[in-house]
Design a protein around this motif. Structure first.
Motif, PDB file in Angstrom:
ATOM      1  N   THR A  56       0.855  -1.179   0.000  1.00 30.82           N
ATOM      2  CA  THR A  56       0.000   0.000   0.000  1.00 30.82           C
ATOM      3  C   THR A  56       0.893   1.232   0.000  1.00 30.82           C
ATOM      4  N   TYR A  57       0.637   2.136  -0.950  1.00 31.69           N
ATOM      5  CA  TYR A  57       1.414   3.357  -1.074  1.00 31.69           C
ATOM      6  C   TYR A  57       0.472   4.548  -0.987  1.00 31.69           C
ATOM      7  N   GLU A  58       0.909   5.583  -0.277  1.00 29.35           N
ATOM      8  CA  GLU A  58       0.201   6.856  -0.322  1.00 29.35           C
ATOM      9  C   GLU A  58       0.723   7.612  -1.535  1.00 29.35           C
ATOM     10  N   TYR A  59      -0.146   8.395  -2.157  1.00 26.95           N
ATOM     11  CA  TYR A  59       0.279   9.120  -3.349  1.00 26.95           C
ATOM     12  C   TYR A  59      -0.306  10.519  -3.382  1.00 26.95           C
ATOM     13  N   SER A  60       0.390  11.400  -4.078  1.00 24.36           N
ATOM     14  CA  SER A  60      -0.156  12.712  -4.424  1.00 24.36           C
ATOM     15  C   SER A  60      -0.339  12.769  -5.943  1.00 24.36           C
ATOM     16  N   PHE A  61       0.517  12.035  -6.639  1.00 22.43           N
ATOM     17  CA  PHE A  61       0.421  11.866  -8.087  1.00 22.43           C
ATOM     18  C   PHE A  61       0.913  10.466  -8.393  1.00 22.43           C
ATOM     19  N   MET A  62       0.246   9.810  -9.314  1.00 16.41           N
ATOM     20  CA  MET A  62       0.637   8.437  -9.633  1.00 16.41           C
ATOM     21  C   MET A  62       0.588   8.235 -11.140  1.00 16.41           C
ATOM     22  N   ASN A  63       1.607   7.582 -11.666  1.00 18.90           N
ATOM     23  CA  ASN A  63       1.660   7.208 -13.072  1.00 18.90           C
ATOM     24  C   ASN A  63       1.907   5.706 -13.108  1.00 18.90           C
ATOM     25  N   VAL A  64       0.937   4.959 -13.591  1.00 21.99           N
ATOM     26  CA  VAL A  64       1.033   3.498 -13.571  1.00 21.99           C
ATOM     27  C   VAL A  64       0.988   2.970 -14.996  1.00 21.99           C
ATOM     28  N   THR A  65       1.915   2.085 -15.300  1.00 20.22           N
ATOM     29  CA  THR A  65       1.939   1.398 -16.588  1.00 20.22           C
ATOM     30  C   THR A  65       1.470  -0.034 -16.346  1.00 20.22           C
ATOM     31  N   PRO A  66       0.468  -0.503 -17.066  1.00 20.12           N
ATOM     32  CA  PRO A  66      -0.004  -1.871 -16.844  1.00 20.12           C
ATOM     33  C   PRO A  66       1.049  -2.896 -17.242  1.00 20.12           C
ATOM     34  N   PRO A  67       0.965  -4.087 -16.671  1.00 15.09           N
ATOM     35  CA  PRO A  67       1.909  -5.141 -17.081  1.00 15.09           C
ATOM     36  C   PRO A  67       1.836  -5.354 -18.595  1.00 15.09           C
ATOM     37  N   MET A  68       2.993  -5.523 -19.199  1.00 14.96           N
ATOM     38  CA  MET A  68       3.047  -5.693 -20.648  1.00 14.96           C
ATOM     39  C   MET A  68       3.599  -7.064 -20.989  1.00 14.96           C
ATOM     40  N   HIS A  69       3.101  -7.611 -22.060  1.00 19.63           N
ATOM     41  CA  HIS A  69       3.592  -8.906 -22.518  1.00 19.63           C
ATOM     42  C   HIS A  69       3.350  -9.023 -24.010  1.00 19.63           C
ATOM     43  N   THR A  70       3.979  -9.990 -24.590  1.00 17.67           N
ATOM     44  CA  THR A  70       3.827 -10.242 -26.017  1.00 17.67           C
ATOM     45  C   THR A  70       2.433 -10.807 -26.287  1.00 17.67           C
ATOM     46  N   PRO A  71       1.711 -10.264 -27.276  1.00 20.34           N
ATOM     47  CA  PRO A  71       0.410 -10.821 -27.623  1.00 20.34           C
ATOM     48  C   PRO A  71       0.519 -12.291 -28.037  1.00 20.34           C
ATOM     49  N   LYS A  72      -0.538 -13.035 -27.809  1.00 19.27           N
ATOM     50  CA  LYS A  72      -0.561 -14.472 -28.080  1.00 19.27           C
ATOM     51  C   LYS A  72      -0.144 -14.801 -29.511  1.00 19.27           C
ATOM     52  N   VAL A  73      -0.632 -14.031 -30.488  1.00 16.35           N
ATOM     53  CA  VAL A  73      -0.338 -14.317 -31.893  1.00 16.35           C
ATOM     54  C   VAL A  73       1.167 -14.243 -32.162  1.00 16.35           C
ATOM     55  N   LEU A  74       1.873 -13.340 -31.473  1.00  9.26           N
ATOM     56  CA  LEU A  74       3.326 -13.260 -31.663  1.00  9.26           C
ATOM     57  C   LEU A  74       4.058 -14.339 -30.888  1.00  9.26           C
TER      58      LEU A  74
END
Length: 85
Positions: free
Chosen positions: A46-64
């Protein structure tokens, strides 16, 4: 090369970078964000924040993933930066 430049910016600005975390809940009235550890999903942070920038988990698409001859060693498709072809 981009990651190296971004790490330098984070160090210079004293920015906290949390890797291998997945945002699972935001409590806006308390300005708190709850993350799980992607390597150990039972572990929560748990983090307190005043500003947050979150990048979702990334992965190679199934077709690739299923067509390795189209990707490089990291699983990314190589394209021309100017034409995106």
């Amino acid at each position: 090369k981009y990651a190296d430049a971004l790490w330098k910016v984070c160090e210079k600005r004293d920015l906290k970078v949390n890797l291998r975390r997945n945002l699972i809940e935001i409590i806006p009235e308390k300005k708190k964000a709850i993350f799980e550890n992607l390597d150990n999903p039972d572990e929560k942070f748990t983090y307190e924040y005043s500003f947050m920038n979150v990048t979702p988990p990334m992965h190679t698409p199934k077709v690739l993933k299923e067509n390795k001859e189209l990707t490089n060693e990291q699983g990314f498709l190589c394209v021309d930066k100017d034409t995106l072809r």
